[in-house]
Design a protein around this motif. Sequence first.
Motif, PDB file in Angstrom:
ATOM      1  N   ARG A  95     -34.924  25.429  44.733  1.00 60.04           N
ATOM      2  CA  ARG A  95     -33.390  25.317  44.771  1.00 60.04           C
ATOM      3  C   ARG A  95     -32.800  25.754  46.106  1.00 60.04           C
ATOM      4  O   ARG A  95     -31.858  25.030  46.690  1.00 60.04           O
ATOM      5  CB  ARG A  95     -32.725  25.991  43.606  1.00 60.04           C
ATOM      6  CG  ARG A  95     -32.936  25.165  42.442  1.00 60.04           C
ATOM      7  CD  ARG A  95     -32.077  25.602  41.533  1.00 60.04           C
ATOM      8  NE  ARG A  95     -30.548  25.379  41.775  1.00 60.04           N
ATOM      9  CZ  ARG A  95     -29.604  25.880  41.076  1.00 60.04           C
ATOM     10  NH1 ARG A  95     -29.588  26.810  39.925  1.00 60.04           N
ATOM     11  NH2 ARG A  95     -28.269  25.610  41.425  1.00 60.04           N
ATOM     12  N   THR A  96     -33.316  26.859  46.629  1.00 55.74           N
ATOM     13  CA  THR A  96     -32.771  27.402  47.825  1.00 55.74           C
ATOM     14  C   THR A  96     -33.146  26.449  48.981  1.00 55.74           C
ATOM     15  O   THR A  96     -32.117  26.182  49.792  1.00 55.74           O
ATOM     16  CB  THR A  96     -33.584  28.829  48.214  1.00 55.74           C
ATOM     17  OG1 THR A  96     -33.227  29.535  46.996  1.00 55.74           O
ATOM     18  CG2 THR A  96     -33.048  29.363  49.462  1.00 55.74           C
ATOM     19  N   LEU A  97     -34.348  25.892  48.876  1.00 60.52           N
ATOM     20  CA  LEU A  97     -34.587  25.019  50.019  1.00 60.52           C
ATOM     21  C   LEU A  97     -33.795  23.650  49.917  1.00 60.52           C
ATOM     22  O   LEU A  97     -33.255  23.340  51.161  1.00 60.52           O
ATOM     23  CB  LEU A  97     -36.262  24.529  49.821  1.00 60.52           C
ATOM     24  CG  LEU A  97     -36.599  23.640  51.024  1.00 60.52           C
ATOM     25  CD1 LEU A  97     -36.666  24.202  52.265  1.00 60.52           C
ATOM     26  CD2 LEU A  97     -38.147  23.037  50.328  1.00 60.52           C
ATOM     27  N   VAL A  98     -33.616  23.203  48.858  1.00 61.89           N
ATOM     28  CA  VAL A  98     -32.623  22.139  48.705  1.00 61.89           C
ATOM     29  C   VAL A  98     -31.140  22.677  48.955  1.00 61.89           C
ATOM     30  O   VAL A  98     -30.915  21.348  50.018  1.00 61.89           O
ATOM     31  CB  VAL A  98     -32.805  21.456  47.225  1.00 61.89           C
ATOM     32  CG1 VAL A  98     -31.609  20.451  47.050  1.00 61.89           C
ATOM     33  CG2 VAL A  98     -34.214  20.824  46.874  1.00 61.89           C
ATOM     34  N   GLU A  99     -30.802  23.639  48.704  1.00 60.58           N
ATOM     35  CA  GLU A  99     -29.512  23.975  48.833  1.00 60.58           C
ATOM     36  C   GLU A  99     -29.311  24.119  50.591  1.00 60.58           C
ATOM     37  O   GLU A  99     -28.174  23.793  51.040  1.00 60.58           O
ATOM     38  CB  GLU A  99     -28.998  25.142  48.315  1.00 60.58           C
ATOM     39  CG  GLU A  99     -28.844  25.065  46.932  1.00 60.58           C
ATOM     40  CD  GLU A  99     -28.695  26.215  46.182  1.00 60.58           C
ATOM     41  OE1 GLU A  99     -28.841  27.565  46.660  1.00 60.58           O
ATOM     42  OE2 GLU A  99     -28.474  26.496  44.836  1.00 60.58           O
ATOM     43  N   ARG A 100     -30.407  24.538  51.310  1.00 59.73           N
ATOM     44  CA  ARG A 100     -30.166  24.470  52.684  1.00 59.73           C
ATOM     45  C   ARG A 100     -30.347  23.212  53.340  1.00 59.73           C
ATOM     46  O   ARG A 100     -30.029  22.975  54.508  1.00 59.73           O
ATOM     47  CB  ARG A 100     -31.355  25.575  53.159  1.00 59.73           C
ATOM     48  CG  ARG A 100     -31.026  26.949  52.736  1.00 59.73           C
ATOM     49  CD  ARG A 100     -32.132  28.011  53.344  1.00 59.73           C
ATOM     50  NE  ARG A 100     -32.002  29.102  52.794  1.00 59.73           N
ATOM     51  CZ  ARG A 100     -31.493  29.908  53.449  1.00 59.73           C
ATOM     52  NH1 ARG A 100     -31.406  29.995  54.757  1.00 59.73           N
ATOM     53  NH2 ARG A 100     -31.480  31.532  52.987  1.00 59.73           N
ATOM     54  N   ILE A 101     -31.055  22.286  52.756  1.00 60.43           N
ATOM     55  CA  ILE A 101     -31.359  20.992  53.433  1.00 60.43           C
ATOM     56  C   ILE A 101     -30.406  19.784  53.087  1.00 60.43           C
ATOM     57  O   ILE A 101     -29.779  19.298  54.101  1.00 60.43           O
ATOM     58  CB  ILE A 101     -32.884  20.527  53.203  1.00 60.43           C
ATOM     59  CG1 ILE A 101     -33.960  21.398  53.504  1.00 60.43           C
ATOM     60  CG2 ILE A 101     -32.940  19.176  53.702  1.00 60.43           C
ATOM     61  CD1 ILE A 101     -35.236  20.931  53.114  1.00 60.43           C
TER      62      ILE A 101
END
Length: 106
Positions: A95-101
């Motif tokens: 989720r953190t990765l998706v929120e950053r990308i």
Amino acid sequence: MSIAKIVWLVSALAAVALSFVDTGYDPAILAVLGLASGWFLDLEHRRGVIIAAIFLMAGGAASLNGIPGIGEYLGAILVGLGAVFSGASVMAIVRTLVERIVPGGK
């Protein structure tokens, strides 16, 4: 009670129950419940869950095995909780990765 608290409660109860009963699907059940729990993690709680998962899976859960009588059961419960926290950590990282990308991913 919020849906997030219910999912975490069910995950914790499953970790406790599955430490006493072997269904053959225990790791899969705990992994799915961990992923569901991780979906509901707030941004400020993600780091703590990841650190707890690392600690429990690195042997922290086995530290209670030396207590006579109940140590083996407490260790098994913490191993189950470690599996839930590991699944939640994976979901938190994704989720953190998706929120950053993704633009506007929050």
